[in-house]
Design an enzyme around this catalytic site. Structure first.
Site, PDB file in Angstrom:
ATOM      1  N   ARG A  87     -17.896  32.411 -14.345  1.00  0.00           N
ATOM      2  CA  ARG A  87     -18.632  33.677 -14.346  1.00  0.00           C
ATOM      3  C   ARG A  87     -17.709  34.889 -14.245  1.00  0.00           C
ATOM      4  O   ARG A  87     -18.123  36.010 -14.489  1.00  0.00           O
ATOM      5  CB  ARG A  87     -19.715  33.702 -13.262  1.00  0.00           C
ATOM      6  N   PRO A 132     -11.783  17.485   0.940  1.00  0.00           N
ATOM      7  CA  PRO A 132     -12.011  18.219   2.197  1.00  0.00           C
ATOM      8  C   PRO A 132     -10.704  18.576   2.909  1.00  0.00           C
ATOM      9  O   PRO A 132     -10.690  19.418   3.794  1.00  0.00           O
ATOM     10  CB  PRO A 132     -12.849  17.256   3.046  1.00  0.00           C
ATOM     11  N   GLU A 177     -12.909   6.723   0.014  1.00  0.00           N
ATOM     12  CA  GLU A 177     -12.244   7.364   1.155  1.00  0.00           C
ATOM     13  C   GLU A 177     -11.243   8.420   0.712  1.00  0.00           C
ATOM     14  O   GLU A 177     -10.783   9.224   1.510  1.00  0.00           O
ATOM     15  CB  GLU A 177     -11.532   6.316   2.027  1.00  0.00           C
ATOM     16  N   ASP A 193     -19.986  41.730  -6.628  1.00  0.00           N
ATOM     17  CA  ASP A 193     -20.360  40.534  -5.879  1.00  0.00           C
ATOM     18  C   ASP A 193     -19.950  40.622  -4.420  1.00  0.00           C
ATOM     19  O   ASP A 193     -19.008  41.317  -4.067  1.00  0.00           O
ATOM     20  CB  ASP A 193     -19.640  39.313  -6.448  1.00  0.00           C
TER      21      ASP A 193
HETATM   22  N1  ADE Z   1     -14.881  16.156  -1.693  1.00  0.00           N
HETATM   23  C1  ADE Z   1     -15.611  15.749  -0.643  1.00  0.00           C
HETATM   24  N2  ADE Z   1     -15.888  16.764   0.183  1.00  0.00           N
HETATM   25  C2  ADE Z   1     -15.321  17.873  -0.362  1.00  0.00           C
HETATM   26  C3  ADE Z   1     -15.247  19.242   0.015  1.00  0.00           C
HETATM   27  N3  ADE Z   1     -15.804  19.694   1.136  1.00  0.00           N
HETATM   28  N4  ADE Z   1     -14.577  20.081  -0.784  1.00  0.00           N
HETATM   29  C4  ADE Z   1     -13.973  19.626  -1.889  1.00  0.00           C
HETATM   30  N5  ADE Z   1     -14.014  18.374  -2.312  1.00  0.00           N
HETATM   31  C5  ADE Z   1     -14.679  17.488  -1.559  1.00  0.00           C
END
Ligand code: ADE
Length: 253
Positions: free
Chosen positions: A154, A89, A116, A169
């Site tokens: 793809r 994230p 974590e 797309d």
């Molecule tokens: N791992 C946990 N959440 C994630 C996300 N939003 N994007 C990529 N990998 C992740």
């Protein structure tokens, strides 16, 4: 293209082979896919892949050594220009332009974290890119890796039945896709827009572009703000907005 996913849960990635575009690309040999489990690169009796965070706090952190060893093992099997990407994230936002960029590489090593997170020194030592698939937290990087794999595969030559599909797309042109219709022509009160039935391809193209512009304006104004519109596109959008304002006014009157 060669794709390796480094994951503590390699079985999750079996979903890629269960059907659809990616599974067909693997069967045909357009994509060579396999998973590597960092647990195979531990040397203690408990096969430890995680440990408590320095500085305290909740949860566990994935240890650097098994991860780095798994990345090295993957690199040894890949073409030198392959890229190592950690899914997290904290990564840069993954989008269609990034998918197109990755699709031009000979290989991709995707690292899926758990707990974590991964010891930061893995990012410093063996990783080219860190990518996020959106502003939400998954319990592991596997689903994110599968999202990247699907959107990249793809785009590879000869993977889609009709090469034009990827070209038209959403997002390719910085806009959302226009609406699509198939038979029947009438569904209860809802008719297929008459322009699509007339066979005038110029008018159809014009309508589709206008719908793409209008939908993007309504649903993703951020995309419109980022894109410069040609004079023709601006005229089509102005027309769409005028029509939209007319329609919504009628509803409220
Ligand atoms: N791992 C946990 N959440 C994630 C996300 N939003 N994007 C990529 N990998 C992740």
């Amino acid at each position: 293209m060669q794709i390796t996913c480094i994951t503590l849960f390699p079985d999750m990635l079996d979903a890629l082979k269960a059907g659809g575009v990616v599974s067909r690309a693997i069967e045909r040999g357009t994509v060579h896919f396999h998973a590597i489990n960092p647990r195979e690169y531990t040397h203690d009796v408990h096969r430890t892949v995680d440990d408590r965070p320095y500085g305290g706090g909740p949860g566990m952190v994935m240890k650097a050594e098994p991860m780095l060893a798994a990345i090295d093992a993957a690199k040894a099997q890949h073409a030198p220009d392959s890229r190592v990407v950690v899914m997290s994230p904290q990564g840069a936002p993954f989008d269609q332009a990034k998918a197109a960029e990755l699709a031009r590489l000979p290989g991709l090593i995707l690292v899926a974290g758990r707990y974590e997170g991964i010891d930061e020194r893995v990012m410093d030592a063996g990783v080219d890119d860190e990518l996020s698939i959106g502003d939400y937290v998954l319990s592991g990087g596997e689903l994110a890796a599968m999202v990247v794999i699907d959107s990249v595969v793809r785009l590879l030559p000869d993977v889609l039945g009709d090469a034009r599909s990827a070209q038209y797309d959403s997002f390719v042109d910085g806009l959302l896709d226009h609406p699509h219709y198939t038979r029947p022509e009438q569904l209860g009160e809802h008719n297929v827009p008459s322009v699509l039935l007339g066979g005038d391809h110029k008018q159809i193209e014009r309508w589709r572009l206008q719908q793409s512009l209008g939908r993007t304006w309504l649903r993703r104004p951020d995309l419109i703000a980022r894109r410069t519109l040609s004079d023709e596109e601006q005229t089509l959008l102005d027309e769409f907005i005028a029509q939209h304002e007319h329609d919504t006014k009628r509803v409220h009157d």
